[in-house]
Design an enzyme around this catalytic site. Structure first.
Site, PDB file in Angstrom:
ATOM      1  N   LYS A 299      -2.685 -14.478  13.601  1.00 33.22           N
ATOM      2  CA  LYS A 299      -4.144 -14.354  13.432  1.00 33.22           C
ATOM      3  C   LYS A 299      -4.698 -15.405  12.470  1.00 33.22           C
ATOM      4  CE  LYS A 299      -5.447 -10.472  11.522  1.00 33.22           C
ATOM      5  NZ  LYS A 299      -6.140 -10.565  10.224  1.00 33.22           N
ATOM      6  N   THR A 300      -4.065 -15.536  11.297  1.00 29.50           N
ATOM      7  CA  THR A 300      -4.556 -16.495  10.303  1.00 29.50           C
ATOM      8  C   THR A 300      -4.388 -17.925  10.797  1.00 29.50           C
ATOM      9  OG1 THR A 300      -4.023 -14.973   8.508  1.00 29.50           O
ATOM     10  CG2 THR A 300      -4.316 -17.282   7.924  1.00 29.50           C
TER      11      THR A 300
ATOM     12  N   ARG B 287       1.342 -12.324  -2.062  1.00 24.27           N
ATOM     13  CA  ARG B 287      -0.063 -12.493  -1.687  1.00 24.27           C
ATOM     14  C   ARG B 287      -0.782 -13.491  -2.583  1.00 24.27           C
ATOM     15  NH1 ARG B 287      -2.300  -9.766   2.960  1.00 24.27           N
ATOM     16  NH2 ARG B 287      -0.852  -8.079   3.471  1.00 24.27           N
TER      17      ARG B 287
ATOM     18  N   ASP C 214     -10.414 -11.398   7.674  1.00 22.03           N
ATOM     19  CA  ASP C 214      -9.791 -10.080   7.753  1.00 22.03           C
ATOM     20  C   ASP C 214     -10.719  -8.923   8.110  1.00 22.03           C
ATOM     21  OD1 ASP C 214      -7.253  -8.695   7.456  1.00 22.03           O
ATOM     22  OD2 ASP C 214      -8.120  -7.727   5.705  1.00 22.03           O
TER      23      ASP C 214
ATOM     24  N   ARG D  74       0.824  -1.203   0.000  1.00 23.27           N
ATOM     25  CA  ARG D  74       0.000   0.000   0.000  1.00 23.27           C
ATOM     26  C   ARG D  74       0.863   1.260   0.000  1.00 23.27           C
ATOM     27  NH1 ARG D  74      -2.189   1.125   4.167  1.00 23.27           N
ATOM     28  NH2 ARG D  74      -1.250  -0.397   5.579  1.00 23.27           N
TER      29      ARG D  74
ATOM     30  N   SER E  59       0.203  -7.997  11.729  1.00 21.57           N
ATOM     31  CA  SER E  59       0.988  -8.971  10.980  1.00 21.57           C
ATOM     32  C   SER E  59       2.011  -9.654  11.884  1.00 21.57           C
ATOM     33  CB  SER E  59       1.701  -8.261   9.831  1.00 21.57           C
ATOM     34  OG  SER E  59       2.507  -9.153   9.114  1.00 21.57           O
TER      35      SER E  59
ATOM     36  N   HIS F  73     -11.210  -4.992  12.002  1.00 22.95           N
ATOM     37  CA  HIS F  73     -10.107  -5.600  11.260  1.00 22.95           C
ATOM     38  C   HIS F  73      -9.691  -6.849  12.027  1.00 22.95           C
ATOM     39  CE1 HIS F  73      -5.893  -5.099   9.252  1.00 22.95           C
ATOM     40  NE2 HIS F  73      -6.691  -5.879   8.557  1.00 22.95           N
TER      41      HIS F  73
ATOM     42  N   LYS G 198      -8.632  -2.597   0.327  1.00 22.22           N
ATOM     43  CA  LYS G 198      -8.573  -1.783   1.535  1.00 22.22           C
ATOM     44  C   LYS G 198      -9.339  -0.470   1.391  1.00 22.22           C
ATOM     45  CE  LYS G 198      -6.340  -4.439   4.351  1.00 22.22           C
ATOM     46  NZ  LYS G 198      -7.105  -5.072   5.475  1.00 22.22           N
TER      47      LYS G 198
END
Length: 528
Positions: A239-240, A319, A254, A56, A235, A217, A198
Site C-alpha cells: 500500500k505505501t 515505526r 492511512d 497494539r 500489511s 483505512h 488508532k
C-alpha cells in the site's frame, strides 16, 4: 462519580501548574532528551522504546456501554463492552495520578483536514515523546485556530499507570477505553504510541458515518489532472510503496474520510513501518526521518547514533512518525475530489488470484467486507504454510459499527460517483509461496498506472471460473500470460485444487456477515 464531575476533574488537571500546553517541536524534543525518555539520532529525530508492548493491545481495548452506544456498536471480541462505573473509577484514578506528576503535556489539534467535518481534539500525555508523536500525527492548528479551539474529544495517556484487574475490572494492567458520551479515550499501562493514533481513528469510524461520511483505512493520492485514487490493503500488500508515486501527490497514507464533497485525510502525519528501510526502496520515508520525527523501537548505534533499520531485536514493528509536510509531493491541505479509482491490494501467497481484476459494485462490496491477504510461512511461530487472513473493510480492529454499514456506504458512493474498482494481487504467480515467484513490482506498477489512467475501463476481459473475477486480457507493459493465474502454473490440477481451497476460505469467512444482501454474496464471491 457522576457525569458532571468528570469535566470538572479534567479542568482542574488542565489548570495545574505542571501542565505544558502546545509546546513547539524543539521544546518537546528538548523535553524528551532532558527527561531521558529517548535519544537523539544522527538525522535529528528522537528515538524512544516502548518496553513490554511494541504493538497494539486489542484484547485490552474497550468501548463504554452507554445509552447512546448500546444499540449501535457491533459488540464482540473487537468491540468489548465495559461499564460506565469501571470507566469512571479508572478516569478518576488516572487524573489523580497525572496531577501528581512533575510535568504533563497537552496537544490541541484536529482530526480531519476538511474543516466542515473535522473533530477538535486534545491529547494529554504523561510522556513528552508521546506528545511530540501527537503533534506530528494529528492536524496542527494555526495560531488563530488555537485561540478558538474547543476540544470535542480528549485522549488521556498515562503509560506508567497500570490497572489492577482484580480491582479495576480490566483484563490486564493495560487498558484503552473509549467513552463516546464522555468524549474521552483513556489509555494506561502501555507505552506504544500507536494506541493514541488508532483510538482517534476508531472514534472517527463511529462519528463520521452519522454525518454521511465513509471513514476508510486506506492511502490516497491525486494525479496531475485531479483524478483521485484510493489504495486499501493490509500489511505487506504494498500500500505505501504503490501509493507513493512521483507523478501523483499524496493526500495521506492511512486514514481518510469520503464526504459528499470528496476525500480528506483524517491525519496530519504518517506512521510508517521502517523495518529494513532503505533510501533506495522508500526514499520519501527515509528522507522524512529528520528533526521533529519520532522513531519507535528502532535500534540506534550508541556512538554514531545511526539508526539500524535492519535490526529487529526489539520488534519487527519498528515505526517512524513524521508530519506530512516532511514529504515534498503532497496535497496541502489534504483534501481532494471524489475517487475515480479504488484499488484493493492483496498479497495472495496461494498464487491463484489474478494480478489485476475489474470488480463490479457487488464484487467490490464482497472483497471490501472480506479484506483478504496472506500470512506467510515463517512470519509467526507455528505458521509453516501460507494462511488466509481476513480483516473486515481492511481495518476490522477499528470499526465500532457493524461492518455492513461501511460496505453499504461504499457501494452507494461507487454508484454515485461511478468509481472504478480493481483487485490487485501483489503476491505470488506461477505457484504458491515456495514454488512460484512474487509478482514483479514493475508489472504491478504498470497495471495500476493503466487502471488509474482509465485504460482498463473498456478492455476485453475473461471471467475466472473459480473466483468469478473479470481479468483484462491485455495490459500495457505486462505479458499477457502473466494476467491469468491458471496459465502461469505448470501443474493445472494443482492450480485448481489450490484455487478451490482459497475460494472455500472466502466463503467460510463470509458466513459471519448475517445481514448482507444475497446479491453481494451471490454476485460478489467465488463461484460455488
Amino acid at each position: 462519580m457522576n457525569s458532571v464531575s468528570i469535566p470538572n476533574k479534567l479542568n482542574a488537571l488542565l489548570k495545574g501548574n505542571n501542565v505544558q500546553v502546545q509546546l513547539s517541536v524543539p521544546q518537546l524534543a528538548e523535553k524528551v532528551l532532558n527527561r531521558k525518555e529517548g535519544s537523539l539520532t544522527s538525522t535529528g529525530a528522537v528515538c524512544a522504546t516502548t518496553g513490554k508492548y511494541t504493538g497494539r493491545s486489542p484484547k485490552d481495548k474497550y468501548i463504554v456501554e452507554e445509552a447512546s452506544t448500546k444499540d449501535k456498536v457491533d459488540w464482540g471480541s473487537v468491540n468489548q463492552p465495559i461499564s460506565e462505573e469501571v470507566f469512571s473509577n479508572l478516569y478518576e484514578k488516572v487524573l489523580n495520578y497525572l496531577q501528581d506528576k512533575d510535568e504533563v503535556f497537552v496537544f490541541k489539534g484536529f482530526a480531519g483536514a476538511d474543516k466542515k467535518h473535522r473533530l477538535p481534539i486534545q491529547v494529554i500525555n504523561e510522556y513528552a515523546w508521546h506528545n511530540l508523536f501527537a503533534h506530528q500525527m494529528f492536524i496542527r492548528p494555526t495560531d488563530e485556530e488555537l485561540l478558538d479551539h474547543h476540544a470535542e474529544f480528549t485522549v488521556i495517556s498515562a503509560p506508567n499507570f497500570k490497572a489492577d484487574p482484580a480491582v479495576d475490572g480490566t483484563a490486564s494492567e493495560t487498558f484503552i477505553i473509549v467513552s463516546f458520551e464522555r468524549r474521552t479515550v483513556l489509555i494506561g499501562g502501555t507505552e506504544y504510541a500507536g494506541e493514541i493514533k488508532k483510538s482517534i481513528f476508531s472514534v472517527m469510524n463511529y462519528l463520521l458515518p452519522q454525518n454521511g461520511i465513509l471513514p476508510m483505512h486506506c492511502s490516497s493520492n491525486v494525479g496531475l489532472e485531479g483524478d483521485v485514487a484510493l489504495f486499501f490493503g493490509l500489511s505487506g500488500t504494498g500500500k505505501t510503496t504503490l501509493s507513493a508515486d512521483p507523478n501523483r501527490r499524496l493526500i495521506g497514507d492511512d486514514e481518510h474520510g469520503w464526504s459528499p464533497n470528496g476525500v480528506f485525510n483524517i491525519e496530519g502525519g504518517c506512521y510508517a513501518k521502517c523495518i529494513n528501510l532503505t533510501r533506495e526502496k522508500e526514499p520519501q520515508i527515509f528522507d522524512a526521518i529528520r528533526f521533529g520525527s519520532v522513531l519507535e523501537n528502532v535500534v540506534i548505534n550508541s556512538e554514531s547514533r545511526v539508526a539500524d533499520y535492519d535490526d529487529n531485536t526489539l520488534t519487527e514493528n519498528t515505526r517512524a512518525a513524521y508530519p506530512l509536510q516532511a514529504i515534498d509531493n503532497i496535497v496541502d491541505p489534504s483534501i481532494a475530489g471524489h475517487p475515480n479509482t479504488i484499488v484493493f491490494l492483496t498479497a495472495d501467497a496461494f498464487g491463484v488470484l489474478p494480478p489485476i481484476a475489474k470488480l463490479s459494485k457487488e464484487q467490490a462490496m464482497y472483497h471490501f467486507l472480506s479484506g483478504y491477504t496472506s500470512k506467510l510461512a515463517g512470519t509467526e511461530r507455528g505458521i509453516t504454510s501460507p494462511q488466509a487472513t481476513f480483516s473486515t473493510c481492511f481495518g476490522s480492529p477499528f470499526l465500532p459499527l457493524p461492518a455492513t454499514e461501511y460496505a453499504e456506504m461504499l457501494g452507494k458512493k461507487i454508484d454515485e460517483h461511478n468509481a472504478k474498482v480493481f483487485l490487485v494481487n501483489t503476491g505470488w504467480t506461477g505457484g504458491e509461496y515456495g514454488v512460484g515467484n512474487r509478482m514483479k513490482l514493475p508489472y504491478t506498477r504498470a497495471m495500476i498506472q493503466s487502471a488509474l489512467e482509465g485504460e482498463l475501463n473498456n478492455v476485453e476481459t475473461v471471467k475466472d471460473e473459480i473466483f468469478g473475477l473479470n481479468i483484462p486480457l491485455h495490459v500495457p507493459g505486462v505479458p499477457d500470460e502473466v494476467l491469468q493465474p491458471n496459465k502461469t502454473w505448470a501443474d493445472q490440477s494443482a492450480y485448481e485444487a489450490k484455487a478451490k481451497e482459497l475460494a472455500s476460505k472466502f466463503r467460510e469467512n463470509f458466513k459471519k456477515f448475517a445481514n448482507v444482501p444475497a446479491e453481494i454474496e451471490e454476485k460478489g464471491g467465488p463461484v460455488a
